[in-house]
Design an enzyme around this catalytic site. Sequence first.
Site, PDB file in Angstrom:
ATOM      1  N   TYR A   1       0.960  -1.134  -0.081  1.00 52.27           N
ATOM      2  CA  TYR A   1       0.096  -0.087   0.126  1.00 52.27           C
ATOM      3  C   TYR A   1       1.039   1.321   0.043  1.00 52.27           C
ATOM      4  O   TYR A   1       0.615   2.028  -0.850  1.00 52.27           O
ATOM      5  CB  TYR A   1      -0.724  -0.037   1.350  1.00 52.27           C
ATOM      6  CG  TYR A   1      -1.817   1.006   1.284  1.00 52.27           C
ATOM      7  CD1 TYR A   1      -3.034   1.161   0.675  1.00 52.27           C
ATOM      8  CD2 TYR A   1      -1.772   2.325   2.233  1.00 52.27           C
ATOM      9  CE1 TYR A   1      -4.046   2.057   0.719  1.00 52.27           C
ATOM     10  CE2 TYR A   1      -2.373   3.086   2.264  1.00 52.27           C
ATOM     11  CZ  TYR A   1      -3.866   3.181   1.647  1.00 52.27           C
ATOM     12  OH  TYR A   1      -4.506   4.074   1.730  1.00 52.27           O
TER      13      TYR A   1
ATOM     14  N   ASP B   1     -11.961   6.082   6.188  1.00 53.37           N
ATOM     15  CA  ASP B   1     -10.721   6.968   6.222  1.00 53.37           C
ATOM     16  C   ASP B   1     -11.213   8.356   5.974  1.00 53.37           C
ATOM     17  O   ASP B   1     -11.240   8.475   4.747  1.00 53.37           O
ATOM     18  CB  ASP B   1      -9.684   6.241   5.283  1.00 53.37           C
ATOM     19  CG  ASP B   1      -8.646   6.753   5.117  1.00 53.37           C
ATOM     20  OD1 ASP B   1      -8.097   7.712   6.214  1.00 53.37           O
ATOM     21  OD2 ASP B   1      -7.443   6.360   4.528  1.00 53.37           O
TER      22      ASP B   1
ATOM     23  N   ASP C   1      -3.008   3.184  10.041  1.00 52.34           N
ATOM     24  CA  ASP C   1      -4.028   2.651   9.281  1.00 52.34           C
ATOM     25  C   ASP C   1      -4.021   1.070   9.891  1.00 52.34           C
ATOM     26  O   ASP C   1      -3.383   0.306  10.227  1.00 52.34           O
ATOM     27  CB  ASP C   1      -3.795   2.287   7.769  1.00 52.34           C
ATOM     28  CG  ASP C   1      -4.230   3.445   7.099  1.00 52.34           C
ATOM     29  OD1 ASP C   1      -4.628   4.442   7.696  1.00 52.34           O
ATOM     30  OD2 ASP C   1      -4.121   3.573   5.700  1.00 52.34           O
TER      31      ASP C   1
END
Lengths: 124, 124
Positions: free
Chosen positions: B14, B38, B99
């Site tokens: 990512y 997000d 995250d």
Amino acid sequence: MPTQSTMKAALQAYIDGFNTDDANAIMALFADNAVIEDPVGSPLKSRAEFEAFIRQGVAFGARLSLAAPIRGSHGNAAAMAFIVTFVQDGRRIISNSVDVMTFDESGKITRMNGYWGPDDVTGA
Amino acid sequence: MPTQSTMKAALQAYIDGFNTDDANAIMALFADNAVIEDPVGSPLKSRAEFEAFIRQGVAFGARLSLAAPIRGSHGNAAAMAFIVTFVQDGRRIISNSVDVMTFDESGKITRMNGYWGPDDVTGA
């Protein structure tokens, strides 16, 4: 919803509680009905089970340090990456974690998810 | 359950996807039914909405760097603290995030929660 600064202060107080051997200060951050999943993938701990876990950590002399500044969110949660060190059976254990904490309206933690896997612990 | 190394490789991919301007590589990490929050506290994004968000980030030249090593878990999730930088309207924006990604059996991301608050963005 608690402010960003309220939530970040609670996460910092969680760190500080270990570093001052103050299990009571740590537990005071959590709501009575708090649920803890630490590590994520293990059975959920009730507040009472979590308190035993915390007191054991304090007894082991666990020391926590932030790996990066605490993050907030646009909701009722905040997160932090940190490093735990303690000595067990003469061995120095180092564990890398990310904790995510969710808050109630009064600023108490209702949920804590601790992300660390077997590979994130060294010295064990 | 995906292995720790599979999940950590996906989180690294990512990061790498942004740093090589490769939105397709980023989207390939996500399951078709992936749900993205997000930042946490904002409306959930479908995969299609998320793809537009990712492509905008890539268009802005977003660069991601880990703030600490990626953490796994004892379940199907992994987490990372990282820093995003990009330039918008001539201003350099820096955002601190954590995250958390949850995986299906095939190693695709089914859920991503991005923890960053208004105070975690500077330069905006």
